[in-house]
Design a protein around this motif. Sequence first.
Motif, short mmCIF file in Angstrom:
data_model
loop_
_atom_site.label_atom_id
_atom_site.label_comp_id
_atom_site.label_asym_id
_atom_site.label_seq_id
_atom_site.Cartn_x
_atom_site.Cartn_y
_atom_site.Cartn_z
N GLY A 43 -5.98 -3.16 3.52
CA GLY A 43 -6.21 -2.26 2.40
C GLY A 43 -6.58 -2.85 1.08
O GLY A 43 -6.67 -2.12 0.08
N HIS A 103 -7.27 1.11 -6.55
CA HIS A 103 -7.85 -0.12 -6.02
C HIS A 103 -6.80 -1.22 -5.97
O HIS A 103 -5.87 -1.27 -6.79
N ARG A 113 0.83 -1.21 0.00
CA ARG A 113 0.00 0.00 0.00
C ARG A 113 0.87 1.27 0.00
O ARG A 113 0.56 2.25 -0.67
N TYR A 163 -5.88 3.95 0.89
CA TYR A 163 -7.12 3.20 0.73
C TYR A 163 -8.31 4.15 0.74
O TYR A 163 -8.43 5.01 1.61
N ASP A 174 -9.27 -4.15 -1.57
CA ASP A 174 -10.70 -3.94 -1.78
C ASP A 174 -11.44 -5.26 -1.88
O ASP A 174 -12.58 -5.37 -1.41
#
Length: 641
Positions: free
Chosen positions: A470, A426, A414, A638, A472
Motif C-alpha cells: 500500500g 497517500h 494502512r 489505498y 505509493d
Amino acid sequence: MKSHLLVLSTLSLALAACGGGGSGDGSSSSTSTQANGSSGAATGGANPASLNAAGNSTAKLSCASPATSAGSGSATISADTPSADGTRIFAAGSTFQLAFTTNAPSADTLNWAVTDTLGNAVASGSTPVASGSQSITFSCTSTLAGYFAATGTLARNGGQLPQAGTRPVGIATFGVTPNLSGVIPAVSYARQEQHRFGMQGANDNGPLLAALGISSTIDDRQLSAMEPNGRNTFNPSANNLDPFYQSGNVMRLIRLDGIPAWASSTGAFQDDTGVPTDLAYYQNYMSRVGTESNAIRSAYFPTQSANYYQVTWEPNQMWTDTDANFVALYKSVYQGIHSTDPHAVVMGPADAFPSLTTTRLKRLAPLGFGQYIDGVATHGYYDAGTSPSHPPERYDADPSTADSSLRGQMRALRSEMATDYRTGMHLFSTEAGISYDIGSAYGPNYPSANVLYAQAAVAARMHIITLGEGADQTYVFYGADYPGEVGYGTFFDLSDPQGAYGATNISPKPVAMAISAMTHTLDGTTTLGPVNGTPNGVYAYAFQQVGNGAVITALWAHNNNVWSASAGFSPTYSVPYSLSVDAPGTSGTVKVIDMMGNASTINYSNGTLALNLTESPVYVVSNNASLAKGNATTPVGYVGM
C-alpha cells in the motif's frame, strides 16, 4: 533509523558455466554463453560462438579479440570497465570496454571470465600477454541484463584483481540495464508522481539515477539549510533550485526537518528534537518555502500535480519534546506551507519502522494530528538488523510473530491510517535499504558473492512488499558505500576502503541491478495487492500499469531455514507454484522477467502458469486484469496516485 540522517532465477533459466582456460601456447579464444546452458568457442575470438537463451530471447554477452598495447600500473593484474558517465553501467546492446592490465615477469597467458550474480560464467577466454606492463582491452556487448563481475589471472604467474575501496579482491564489477521495451508496454503518465521510485545518496548523479530507474530524490529546504545564520535570509524569489532539477526529469521530495542554533531552544543545531523558539516565525518561513515550491513545480514539473513535503525525520531517534509540541510543530508547518502552496501534500512523521510510525499515529490521533498532515511518510526498515540475514519475511514463518514482518507492519500502518485518520491518504516510504550483517566489515574477502546475491534479493523483496502492501512510492537507500554503517550502498566505493559520502569512483553491486530491473518493471503501476491464497513461504503481489494497462505480478519464495549468514543464502531453494493468469480453459504465453531484468516467453495452460519460485523475485506480465483484481486484496485505504 540511520545515524547519518541522511540471477537470476527461478524458471530454471540459469546461465551455465562455460570453458575457456588458457593453454599458454599463444592462441587466443573467447566464449559467450546464453541462458540455455551450452557454450561455444572461437579461436581468435573475433566472432565468438553464442547460444540462444530460453524462450525466444537471444540475450548474450560477448567480447571480441582484444587490442593490446603498453600499459601502466604495478599490480600483477587489474581490470576495469570504464564508462564515460562514471557508473560502470551500460545500456543493453551498447559497446563497452573490458580492460585488463598485466605485469608478468615473462610471457604468459591471461585467463579471464565474466560471471553473473550467481557465479555462472557468461563469457570467458584466454589470450597471450607479453612480459612487462600490458593493456589488454576487449570490446564487448551484452543484451543479457544484470550484474556482472570480471575476473582474471595469469596462467604461470597467478595473481588476482586487487581490492578497490569497499570492493573485495578478485572482481571488477559492471552492470547492463534491461531492455524491456518489447516486454513491458509503455506507460502514459497522467501525473509525474505516478512514478514510484526515489533514492537517497545519489543526488545530482543523473546517469546513475537513470540507470536505476529513479524518479525522485530529496531536496533540502530545512530552516537550518536555508537560514543557518539568521532570520529572513531565505528569499523564495531567488534562484535557490539546484540546477540538476531544472531538467524536470527527477522530482523533489522536500525535506523540512532541522533547526539552526539561532532558532533552537538548546542554542545548538537540532534535527527537530523539539519545537523552535518561535513557532510563528517558523510558520512564516514555511510560507516562503511554499511560495518557492509552488513556483518551482509550475516552472519545471508541470505534470506533477502536487508538491510533497516531509516534516520530520525519524523522530523516534530525535524527538525529546512533548507530543503536544510535536503536533504544534506540524500545525505551524502545515499552515505555513498551505498558505502559499495550493498543491501541497504535507507528510510525516517518518519514523524508522512502519510499526513505529503506526504507534506514533495512534498516540497523536486524539491530539488532532490528522488536521495537520495530508499524507503519511514512514521509513521502511522493519527491524534493527535489516540485512541479508534479516529479510522482510523473517517472522512470517511463525504465525505468532507474523505481525512483526514488514508485511505485517505495513498492513497495520494502512489500517491505522484508515481507522484514526482517513482513507485515501497517500503513503510514502522515504528511506529503506539493506546493509551487510551487523558486525561485518569491509575487507579483501568480504563481502562474498553469496552475501552480495542475498543483499540484492532481499532489497528487491523489501521494496516490492512496501509497494504491494500500500505505499505509493518507495525510496532506495543508499548510493555508494559510506563510513560507519557497513554495506548499505548499492554501489562499491572504489577509492576509500571504508566508503565515503559523495563517492564518485564507483561500480555496481548486484543490488543496484536488481533495483534497476524492479523499477523498469514496476514503475508506472498501481497496486492491486497481495495475491490471495498463496501457501506459507510463497509471496506474490499484483500490480497494474496506470491507464488499465498490463498486469505485473511479482513472486518469490522464502524459507528461513535456507537463509542465514552462517549456513549461506541459498539461490537454489525452490517451491513449485501455479499462478492464475487467465480464465480457466485458456492457453497462451506470458512474459516472465528474472531478478536482473531478463525476459522469457513461457507457455501457460488452463489459465495457469507453472512456476518454480526461488528466493530471487520474478515478474510475470499478463493481460487479464479482471482476473488479477479478483485474485488480489487491495490494501486498506489505498487508492493510488
